[in-house]
Design an enzyme around this catalytic site. Structure first.
Site, PDB file in Angstrom:
ATOM      1  N   HIS A   1     -36.012  65.282 -28.727  1.00 53.35           N
ATOM      2  CA  HIS A   1     -36.187  65.266 -27.496  1.00 53.35           C
ATOM      3  C   HIS A   1     -37.716  65.645 -26.855  1.00 53.35           C
ATOM      4  O   HIS A   1     -38.148  65.413 -26.068  1.00 53.35           O
ATOM      5  CB  HIS A   1     -35.154  66.184 -26.548  1.00 53.35           C
ATOM      6  CG  HIS A   1     -34.031  65.326 -26.244  1.00 53.35           C
ATOM      7  ND1 HIS A   1     -32.754  66.168 -25.998  1.00 53.35           N
ATOM      8  CD2 HIS A   1     -33.702  64.162 -26.132  1.00 53.35           C
ATOM      9  CE1 HIS A   1     -31.805  65.122 -26.152  1.00 53.35           C
ATOM     10  NE2 HIS A   1     -32.435  63.733 -25.942  1.00 53.35           N
TER      11      HIS A   1
ATOM     12  N   GLU B   1     -30.064  40.403   7.884  1.00 55.02           N
ATOM     13  CA  GLU B   1     -29.021  39.856   6.989  1.00 55.02           C
ATOM     14  C   GLU B   1     -27.879  39.319   7.536  1.00 55.02           C
ATOM     15  O   GLU B   1     -26.844  38.838   6.763  1.00 55.02           O
ATOM     16  CB  GLU B   1     -28.287  41.225   6.139  1.00 55.02           C
ATOM     17  CG  GLU B   1     -29.513  41.962   5.461  1.00 55.02           C
ATOM     18  CD  GLU B   1     -28.682  43.138   4.608  1.00 55.02           C
ATOM     19  OE1 GLU B   1     -28.380  43.202   3.345  1.00 55.02           O
ATOM     20  OE2 GLU B   1     -28.302  44.187   5.422  1.00 55.02           O
TER      21      GLU B   1
ATOM     22  N   ASP C   1     -27.249  38.672   1.674  1.00 57.49           N
ATOM     23  CA  ASP C   1     -26.433  38.638   2.489  1.00 57.49           C
ATOM     24  C   ASP C   1     -26.351  37.652   3.534  1.00 57.49           C
ATOM     25  O   ASP C   1     -25.645  36.961   4.104  1.00 57.49           O
ATOM     26  CB  ASP C   1     -26.151  40.015   3.382  1.00 57.49           C
ATOM     27  CG  ASP C   1     -25.086  41.024   2.462  1.00 57.49           C
ATOM     28  OD1 ASP C   1     -24.159  40.722   1.878  1.00 57.49           O
ATOM     29  OD2 ASP C   1     -25.623  42.202   2.266  1.00 57.49           O
TER      30      ASP C   1
ATOM     31  N   CYS D   1     -36.769  41.193   0.917  1.00 54.03           N
ATOM     32  CA  CYS D   1     -36.326  42.098  -0.304  1.00 54.03           C
ATOM     33  C   CYS D   1     -35.038  41.301  -0.765  1.00 54.03           C
ATOM     34  O   CYS D   1     -34.489  42.178  -1.603  1.00 54.03           O
ATOM     35  CB  CYS D   1     -36.045  43.405   0.418  1.00 54.03           C
ATOM     36  SG  CYS D   1     -34.586  43.743   1.482  1.00 54.03           S
TER      37      CYS D   1
HETATM   38  C1  PEP Z   1     -29.700  41.505   0.485  1.00 57.02           C
HETATM   39  O1  PEP Z   1     -28.398  41.456   0.972  1.00 57.02           O
HETATM   40  O2  PEP Z   1     -30.316  40.718   0.318  1.00 57.02           O
HETATM   41  C2  PEP Z   1     -30.182  42.707   0.125  1.00 57.02           C
HETATM   42  C3  PEP Z   1     -31.034  43.079  -0.211  1.00 57.02           C
HETATM   43  O3  PEP Z   1     -29.268  44.199   0.070  1.00 57.02           O
HETATM   44  P1  PEP Z   1     -28.272  44.301  -1.062  1.00 57.02           P
HETATM   45  O4  PEP Z   1     -28.231  43.180  -1.942  1.00 57.02           O
HETATM   46  O5  PEP Z   1     -28.161  45.465  -1.461  1.00 57.02           O
HETATM   47  O6  PEP Z   1     -26.767  43.713  -0.387  1.00 57.02           O
HETATM   48 MG    MG Z   2     -27.436  43.220   1.843  1.00 60.33          MG
END
Ligand code: PEP
Ligand code: MG
Length: 843
Positions: free
Chosen positions: A461, A698, A722, A769
């Site tokens: 470690h 979303e 989403d 994202c």
């Molecule tokens: C998404 O819905 O695109 C998102 C980034 O959130 P998650 O995938 O965590 O639901």
């Molecule tokens: Mg999402």
């Protein structure tokens, strides 16, 4: 059943695979067999057959016997990184060879210095092999029998590649520096084998069965190549997702291994070796590569004295419990403030602290009248003796951790804590017989240029910690090390396993220039990875990373992320019996912010409920969880949970790096409600300045009212995963619908466009994202729609930056406009794929 003899490919020391210092081989992920530590550098064929793979790096070769069994010889561990240095192939793929024919020559010195180990696994990679007459541990000569394999004639024939027009598929750019070599191929194949679905991998116009390591390796996939993973049959979508996750795991492993990879020796390095006085050379084993010039600084370990006799069993038990709980509190504090390596090690120490066997033994000693300290030491030493009697060097190295826990508790019994910082001179080369993890963390790392130990273990470690601190480390230098006087100038060439204890003035001067040159090279490399991303025509695009832990953050920084665009904080909330405290959350967020080193951290409020239920939160059973209590809806329904999280988030230092993001927004009232709580808490915490807040897009309702929502926030971030499921009314986890749940559906693109237009009109940033941000086909459309920030998994960053560097925004705009008016995601994909060149640029 017919039998095949596998003979030793060279002279050496034969050992079971368990002794190979590599989890993939020792875990037999590539197949079963034996390992040989070579004493000669000529690899000969272990049986008759055809050479199936022999990569350009020539560090491995696989041969297919006439019975159809594949045997892999992997010369040393981590040798792919040598890029062919020290290897000389004598045959080509496709060649037919006889047992004993020469296949590869290699330079034992060059390869030995650059490899993590020379231990060479010889494994049968085909399924269904039955082993007999396996050789035991000991010396072996080239041509001696290693083992015999019986081939079960009833085993299924090699699966046929899939027809090209069926199943679900995904294109992936391979970001592994060495392409799909043995280790990642094994990880992929292991995932692929665990499903009933047929999974194939296509590259360079050839198809391979993803369950066969040899077939994957034979595709010759290199860094930057695009491959298509395709799955068909039972649970095809899950199989595809899991196999892709195997690839990501391989990428993460590569990052970990990169820390231990030995760089090419420079010319100065070679000269240095010649210039130094031979009698001042100590040779050891490289535990952490690197090169340093500094002054010897010895630390001696003080043996902690303990009285044997106790003063009553009840009192001694109490004392021991008190000392253990003080150590626990202290270790937890240190763990939460440290990087990933330190966290893992301290977690192991915490396990030892509460280990029932250790504590049971200590209580037995106490019951016999011994003191708490004597009892604790007795229990620890008994466990160490048991570890040291084992054949496994990695387990023996865990003895250091036990000694560390012993010292912590003995000092705590004495009312002393282990000192946080031991004094060190500037530019210190630390000399010791052995070093414990806590001794290293107690040193000021900024003053330490290298570590040199008489003993020690390469996988201990303390070596892992030193690697995380980027401090070169040599071990096994022997008793000679004790003769070096404090303050002596030393050169540590860990790459070559040598310490120069009495270098000439000329060698020291050369060594210093080498240190400078390495610093400059390191800075240039970091700069290239951290380079800002611009399109071909100069438009700035920010590339952020999606994170779920400190480990991800380390990978993100190494891959050139400019910040975190989405911290999925759910990791702190799920799979536990009670909610995380404010303190626990604050420490976790701060560790990630620290790892990001001042880069922005967009922290998404917990997106729980729905498919992420919490055991401690009584949420009603729902017929339709995706449409029920989740995201910000859950947060508003449980204000205490939300307030605790927001308070912890607002404590992240320095103020301003942390931005908040609200998940699953459907209307303005939700944003205003969260904003009110943030403002209240910011006043309570006496924060000065504006807390940046964003809303996730979303839901279709959020996208269509983006122009209204954006007035109440500082930025928008599109969660395409989403957004796609809610727009297309298709469950994002539904395997039958996986192919159709495509974010490039023109309806989803129109909603993304609506959000981008709202951002443009308000002069505020709109990021993406969701998974679509890392989809090579989607990137030109997103840029064309006006998106200027993408947040993706860390491993995808380098390829994404490269692709954007080849795109012109005006052309992207034109393409995106056409896509908005097409009839399906398939039409969008074929339009873009026609327009994209090999590198992902528009041709
Ligand atoms: C998404 O819905 O695109 C998102 C980034 O959130 P998650 O995938 O965590 O639901
Ligand atoms: Mg999402």
């Amino acid at each position: 059943m017919s039998s095949l003899n596998i003979i030793a490919p060279f002279d050496g020391w034969c050992a079971p695979l368990d002794e190979v210092p590599d989890a993939v081989f020792a875990g037999r992920l590539l197949g079963d067999g034996l390992a040989v530590d070579p004493t000669s550098g000529i690899v000969t064929a272990p049986c008759d057959g055809e050479i199936v793979t022999l990569p350009a790096s020539a560090h491995a070769v696989s041969i297919r016997s006439p019975h159809g069994l594949d045997v892999l010889i992997h010369i040393g561990i981590d040798t792919v990184q040598l890029g062919g240095r020290g290897f000389d192939p004598r045959v080509k793929p496709g060649a037919r060879v006889k047992a004993g024919d020469e296949l590869i020559r290699f330079d034992l010195n060059v390869v030995g210095r650059g490899a993590k180990s020379l231990m060479t696994p010889i494994v049968v990679t085909s399924d269904g092999a039955v082993f007999q007459n396996r050789r035991g541990t000991g010396l072996v000569k080239a041509g001696d029998l290693l083992f015999a394999v019986s081939i079960d004639a009833s085993r299924p024939a090699t699966p046929q590649p899939l027809p090209s027009d069926q199943g679900v598929q995904q294109r992936v750019v391979i970001t592994l520096r060495q392409g799909l070599h043995a280790r990642p191929a094994a990880l992929l194949a292991r995932r692929a084998k665990s499903f009933g679905a047929q999974i194939s991998l296509t590259a360079h116009g050839r198809i391979a069965d993803a369950r066969s390591v040899v077939a994957i390796m034979a595709l010759g996939v290199r860094h930057g190549d695009e491959v298509i993973l395709r799955a068909e049959g039972d649970e095809a979508a899950q199989a595809l997702a899991s196999t892709l996750a195997g690839l990501e795991e391989a990428q993460r492993m590569e990052l970990t291994h990169a820390a231990a990879a030995a760089p090419e020796p420079s010319p100065a390095d070679r000269e240095l070796e010649d210039g130094a006085r031979k009698d001042g050379e100590l040779s050891g084993v490289c535990a952490v590569p690197g090169f340093a010039v500094g002054r010897a600084a010895r630390i001696e370990r003080r043996e902690i004295e303990v009285a044997e006799q106790g003063s009553g069993a009840a009192r001694e038990r109490e004392e021991l419990d008190r000392a253990r709980s003080n150590v626990r509190l202290r270790l937890e504090r240190v763990r939460n403030a440290g990087g990933a390596a330190r966290q893992e090690i301290i977690s192991a120490h915490l396990e030892f602290l509460d280990d029932p066997t250790l504590n049971g033994r200590a209580h037995e000693h106490i019951a016999q009248g011994k003191s708490a300290g004597y009892a604790w030491r007795g229990a620890i030493r008994r466990s160490i003796a048991a570890l040291e009697s084992l054949d496994d060097s990695r387990l023996r190295e865990r003895a250091d951790d036990l000694l560390d826990v012993e010292a912590h508790v003995l000092l705590a019994l004495d009312g002393e804590a282990r000192p946080m910082h031991l004094p060190l001179p500037e530019q210190a080369v630390l000399l010791a017989d052995d070093l414990l993890p806590s001794e290293l963390t107690a040193l000021d790392g900024r003053r330490l240029v290298a570590i040199a130990l008489s003993g020690g273990g390469a996988t201990s470690h303390v070596a892992i910690l030193a690697a995380a601190m980027e401090i070169p480390m040599l071990i096994g230098l022997g008793a000679e090390l004790r003769k070096i006087a404090d303050g002596q100038t030393l050169i540590v060439d860990a790459d070559r396993g040598t310490l120069y204890s009495a270098p000439t003035a000329e060698a020291v001067a050369k060594g210093r220039s080498e240190v400078e040159a390495r610093l400059a090279r390191g800075a240039a490399l970091r700069q290239a990875a951290a380079k800002e991303c611009h399109s071909l025509d100069g438009t700035r695009v920010e590339i952020f990373a999606n994170l779920g832990s400190v480990t991800d953050a380390i990978a993100a920084v190494a891959s050139g992320a400019e910040g975190c665009g989405l911290l999925r904080t759910e990791f702190l909330f799920i799979d536990r019996e009670t909610a995380p405290t404010e303190e626990e959350q604050a420490q976790a967020y701060q560790s990630i912010a620290n790892t990001l080193g001042g880069r922005p951290l967009i922290l998404r409020m917990m997106d729980v409920g729905g498919d992420k239920p919490l055991r401690y939160l009584p949420l009603p059973a729902e017929a339709n969880p995706a449409l029920g209590l989740r995201g910000v809806r859950t947060a508003l329904l449980h204000p205490n949970l939300m307030r605790t999280q927001l308070r912890a988030a607002l404590r992240v230092q320095p103020f301003g790096v942390m931005r908040l993001l609200i998940p699953m927004v459907t209307d303005l009232s939700e944003i205003l409600a969260v904003r009110r709580v943030i403002d209240e808490l910011a006043a309570e915490l006496k924060l000065e300045g504006h807390v940046s807040l964003g809303a996730m897009i979303e839901t279709p309702s959020a996208a269509l009212t983006a122009a209204v929502l954006i007035g109440a926030v500082d930025f928008l971030s599109i969660g395409s995963n989403d957004l796609t499921q809610y727009t297309l009314a298709m469950d994002r986890g539904h395997s039958e619908l996986a192919r159709r749940t495509d974010a490039l559906h023109p309806a989803v693109l129109q909603l993304i466009a609506a959000a981008a237009i709202a951002g443009d009109a308000a002069g505020k940033l709109v990021a993406v994202c969701g998974g679509v941000a890392a989809d090579r086909t989607a990137v030109p459309i997103l840029l064309g729609l006006g998106i200027r920030e993408l947040s993706v998994v860390p491993a995808a960053i380098p390829a994404l930056k490269r692709q954007i560097g080849g795109l012109r925004i005006e052309e992207c705009r034109e393409l995106a406009k056409r896509c908005l008016h097409l009839g399906s995601a398939t039409e969008v994909r074929s339009l873009i794929e026609q327009a994209l060149g090999d590198g992902g640029e528009i041709s």
